[in-house]
Structure formats: structure tokens, C-alpha cells
Design a protein around this motif. Sequence first.
Motif, PDB file in Angstrom:
ATOM      1  N   PHE A  56      -7.164   2.914  -2.770  1.00  0.00           N
ATOM      2  CA  PHE A  56      -6.016   3.400  -1.997  1.00  0.00           C
ATOM      3  C   PHE A  56      -5.086   2.242  -1.681  1.00  0.00           C
ATOM      4  O   PHE A  56      -5.524   1.182  -1.265  1.00  0.00           O
ATOM      5  CB  PHE A  56      -6.475   4.063  -0.691  1.00  0.00           C
ATOM      6  CG  PHE A  56      -5.371   4.793   0.025  1.00  0.00           C
ATOM      7  CD1 PHE A  56      -5.079   6.107  -0.287  1.00  0.00           C
ATOM      8  CD2 PHE A  56      -4.617   4.148   0.988  1.00  0.00           C
ATOM      9  CE1 PHE A  56      -4.047   6.781   0.352  1.00  0.00           C
ATOM     10  CE2 PHE A  56      -3.582   4.809   1.643  1.00  0.00           C
ATOM     11  CZ  PHE A  56      -3.301   6.134   1.315  1.00  0.00           C
ATOM     12  N   GLY A  58      -1.722   1.326   0.617  1.00  0.00           N
ATOM     13  CA  GLY A  58      -0.978   1.823   1.765  1.00  0.00           C
ATOM     14  C   GLY A  58       0.416   2.321   1.439  1.00  0.00           C
ATOM     15  O   GLY A  58       0.834   3.400   1.876  1.00  0.00           O
ATOM     16  N   GLY A  61       0.575   5.623  -0.125  1.00  0.00           N
ATOM     17  CA  GLY A  61       0.326   6.678   0.845  1.00  0.00           C
ATOM     18  C   GLY A  61       1.582   7.076   1.597  1.00  0.00           C
ATOM     19  O   GLY A  61       1.801   8.257   1.895  1.00  0.00           O
ATOM     20  N   PHE A  66       2.027   9.798   4.353  1.00  0.00           N
ATOM     21  CA  PHE A  66       1.213   9.123   5.356  1.00  0.00           C
ATOM     22  C   PHE A  66       2.076   8.228   6.242  1.00  0.00           C
ATOM     23  O   PHE A  66       3.045   7.623   5.781  1.00  0.00           O
ATOM     24  CB  PHE A  66       0.137   8.246   4.695  1.00  0.00           C
ATOM     25  CG  PHE A  66      -1.021   9.005   4.122  1.00  0.00           C
ATOM     26  CD1 PHE A  66      -2.100   9.354   4.921  1.00  0.00           C
ATOM     27  CD2 PHE A  66      -1.045   9.361   2.785  1.00  0.00           C
ATOM     28  CE1 PHE A  66      -3.181  10.041   4.391  1.00  0.00           C
ATOM     29  CE2 PHE A  66      -2.117  10.051   2.246  1.00  0.00           C
ATOM     30  CZ  PHE A  66      -3.190  10.400   3.058  1.00  0.00           C
ATOM     31  N   LYS A  70      -1.219   4.061   9.334  1.00  0.00           N
ATOM     32  CA  LYS A  70      -2.459   4.728   8.908  1.00  0.00           C
ATOM     33  C   LYS A  70      -2.736   4.436   7.431  1.00  0.00           C
ATOM     34  O   LYS A  70      -3.881   4.219   7.027  1.00  0.00           O
ATOM     35  CB  LYS A  70      -2.340   6.234   9.120  1.00  0.00           C
ATOM     36  CG  LYS A  70      -2.343   6.670  10.582  1.00  0.00           C
ATOM     37  CD  LYS A  70      -3.729   6.483  11.194  1.00  0.00           C
ATOM     38  CE  LYS A  70      -3.800   7.065  12.597  1.00  0.00           C
ATOM     39  NZ  LYS A  70      -2.959   6.343  13.564  1.00  0.00           N
ATOM     40  N   GLY A  71      -1.684   4.450   6.597  1.00  0.00           N
ATOM     41  CA  GLY A  71      -1.855   4.163   5.182  1.00  0.00           C
ATOM     42  C   GLY A  71      -2.412   2.765   4.959  1.00  0.00           C
ATOM     43  O   GLY A  71      -3.326   2.572   4.152  1.00  0.00           O
ATOM     44  N   ASP A  72      -1.876   1.793   5.675  1.00  0.00           N
ATOM     45  CA  ASP A  72      -2.365   0.417   5.524  1.00  0.00           C
ATOM     46  C   ASP A  72      -3.793   0.277   6.031  1.00  0.00           C
ATOM     47  O   ASP A  72      -4.595  -0.480   5.471  1.00  0.00           O
ATOM     48  CB  ASP A  72      -1.442  -0.559   6.256  1.00  0.00           C
ATOM     49  CG  ASP A  72      -0.166  -0.853   5.480  1.00  0.00           C
ATOM     50  OD1 ASP A  72      -0.067  -0.425   4.311  1.00  0.00           O
ATOM     51  OD2 ASP A  72       0.732  -1.506   6.030  1.00  0.00           O
ATOM     52  N   GLN A  73      -4.125   1.003   7.091  1.00  0.00           N
ATOM     53  CA  GLN A  73      -5.505   0.956   7.583  1.00  0.00           C
ATOM     54  C   GLN A  73      -6.471   1.544   6.554  1.00  0.00           C
ATOM     55  O   GLN A  73      -7.580   1.036   6.359  1.00  0.00           O
ATOM     56  CB  GLN A  73      -5.610   1.699   8.920  1.00  0.00           C
ATOM     57  CG  GLN A  73      -4.943   0.935  10.064  1.00  0.00           C
ATOM     58  CD  GLN A  73      -4.833   1.743  11.334  1.00  0.00           C
ATOM     59  OE1 GLN A  73      -4.831   2.980  11.315  1.00  0.00           O
ATOM     60  NE2 GLN A  73      -4.728   1.056  12.463  1.00  0.00           N
ATOM     61  N   MET A  74      -6.041   2.607   5.871  1.00  0.00           N
ATOM     62  CA  MET A  74      -6.867   3.170   4.801  1.00  0.00           C
ATOM     63  C   MET A  74      -7.025   2.157   3.669  1.00  0.00           C
ATOM     64  O   MET A  74      -8.109   2.018   3.085  1.00  0.00           O
ATOM     65  CB  MET A  74      -6.230   4.460   4.287  1.00  0.00           C
ATOM     66  CG  MET A  74      -6.267   5.589   5.297  1.00  0.00           C
ATOM     67  SD  MET A  74      -5.208   6.980   4.848  1.00  0.00           S
ATOM     68  CE  MET A  74      -6.131   7.673   3.482  1.00  0.00           C
ATOM     69  N   GLY A  75      -5.957   1.425   3.364  1.00  0.00           N
ATOM     70  CA  GLY A  75      -6.027   0.377   2.354  1.00  0.00           C
ATOM     71  C   GLY A  75      -6.994  -0.728   2.741  1.00  0.00           C
ATOM     72  O   GLY A  75      -7.736  -1.257   1.899  1.00  0.00           O
ATOM     73  N   LEU A  77      -9.668  -0.360   4.540  1.00  0.00           N
ATOM     74  CA  LEU A  77     -11.019   0.162   4.319  1.00  0.00           C
ATOM     75  C   LEU A  77     -11.377   0.154   2.838  1.00  0.00           C
ATOM     76  O   LEU A  77     -12.545  -0.069   2.480  1.00  0.00           O
ATOM     77  CB  LEU A  77     -11.132   1.574   4.902  1.00  0.00           C
ATOM     78  CG  LEU A  77     -10.983   1.671   6.425  1.00  0.00           C
ATOM     79  CD1 LEU A  77     -11.041   3.120   6.876  1.00  0.00           C
ATOM     80  CD2 LEU A  77     -12.056   0.852   7.137  1.00  0.00           C
ATOM     81  N   ALA A  78     -10.386   0.382   1.988  1.00  0.00           N
ATOM     82  CA  ALA A  78     -10.630   0.312   0.538  1.00  0.00           C
ATOM     83  C   ALA A  78     -11.087  -1.081   0.133  1.00  0.00           C
ATOM     84  O   ALA A  78     -11.973  -1.239  -0.711  1.00  0.00           O
ATOM     85  CB  ALA A  78      -9.371   0.717  -0.223  1.00  0.00           C
TER      86      ALA A  78
END
Length: 238
Positions: A56, A58, A61, A66, A70-75, A77-78
Motif C-alpha cells: 500500500f 499512501g 490511497g 482515503f 490515514k493513507g500514510d499510516q496504512m503505508g 504498516l505496509a
Amino acid sequence: MPIYKRILLKLSGESLMGGEKYGISTSVLTSYASQIKKVADKEVQIGIVIGGGNIFRGLSGVNKGFDRVKGDQMGMLATVINSLALQSALETEGAKVKVLTSIRMEPVGELYAKSKALEYIESGYVVIIAGGTGNPFFTTDTASALRGVEIEADVLLKGTRVDGVYTADPEKDPTATKFDRISFDQVYQKQLKVMDLTAFTMCKENNLSIIVFDMDTEGNLERVIEGEKIGTVVSNDL
């Protein structure tokens, strides 16, 4: 003999896909782990930052609706997923490895601190620093520059699918020519894409040279740390 005592290795998340459309190619992961273990066996101290684009990104997203944070936070975690995968592959090769994370998530990894990273590195561990900078709006390029400066690395090695810095994108322009060496100032003047500007400026201001090289060719990492002239060196001095 290695010409660098301590390196920060930046790995592309997208490169981990290999020939897959998504996720992690086990063959690429095994190749990377094997190359890193060989360098570690030469008593080179190693810090690693991995991107997350294979899982993912960010910015992508944001284009799908997104929120950027939130998109960067998902990145972030990736990048942790990729880091754990590399840790497992390295341990299979017999390496000692620690994963430190920029945001607290024990028992997945210990919270990053410079002193902790240096303690592990100097004790012979390969230290993988996951989670980017821990902040949105910053790329893993910036994280690699920041961590490289913090751990006082001799050089930042950017392992990619391309074998150096070119006058244009070699995958799109067959007339593009490669630089063996180039200065930070020349990269600015020619508007070449090496890293994002925040990361690039941090390296320039802290005199941390960058070597861009093809990590997908087996043995290239070892060749780089032994001083072979592959890839492109970006530095303040030519």
C-alpha cells in the motif's frame, strides 16, 4: 575487503514484488536476504529501511478517497509487514536481526531510538527500521535519509530495479545515459529523480553520499560495499 564499516540500505517495496502483481516474491526476498547476510558476514554494520509500495502506498490511497494521514499510516504498516518478512528470511540465512518500529507496536518490534539501534548494530545485529519516520507526509526515502544520518552510516545504499541514475527514465527513453558519479548540485540542476527532495536535501546537508544500484542482480550489494564501480555515486564532492 569492504570499504564501508556501516551502511544504511534502502530497499524498494515495489522491488519485493518481483514478477508478482502484488505482495512479496519469495525468490526476491530470499535473494535479498542472502546478499545481506554475505555482507553482514564481512562484519559490515547494517541498518535497513524498506518501502511499502508492494502492499500500500499512501498517495495512491488519497487518489481513491482515503484521508492522506490515514493513507500514510496504512503505508507505514505496509513497511512493517515487509520488515518482518525480511527479518524472517534473514534469520533463515542465519543472521541476527532486530526490527525496530518508529511507532510503538510491541511485540511486533521494539520502539526505535538511535541509542538502541546503535547498540544492536555494534553487537552484530542487522537492524531493520520499520514504519517510515512515524509521521504522515514523509516518504520512506526520507526515513532512510533520516535513519542513515542518525546511525552515522558511511553511505546510503539505494537498492532498486535500475542500475543507477540516468539522464532520463531508461525504461521509457532508450537514449538515456547513465552517470557513474554526479554531485547533489548537478542532480538539482538537471532535475533528476533520485529520491524525494526532502530526503535528498537531508543527505546533501549532512554529507551522506548515496549509491543507487541494481539490487536485483545477485551479488551486487557485496560488489558495492567492496568498492566496485557499479551503480551511480551521488555526493557533494566529485
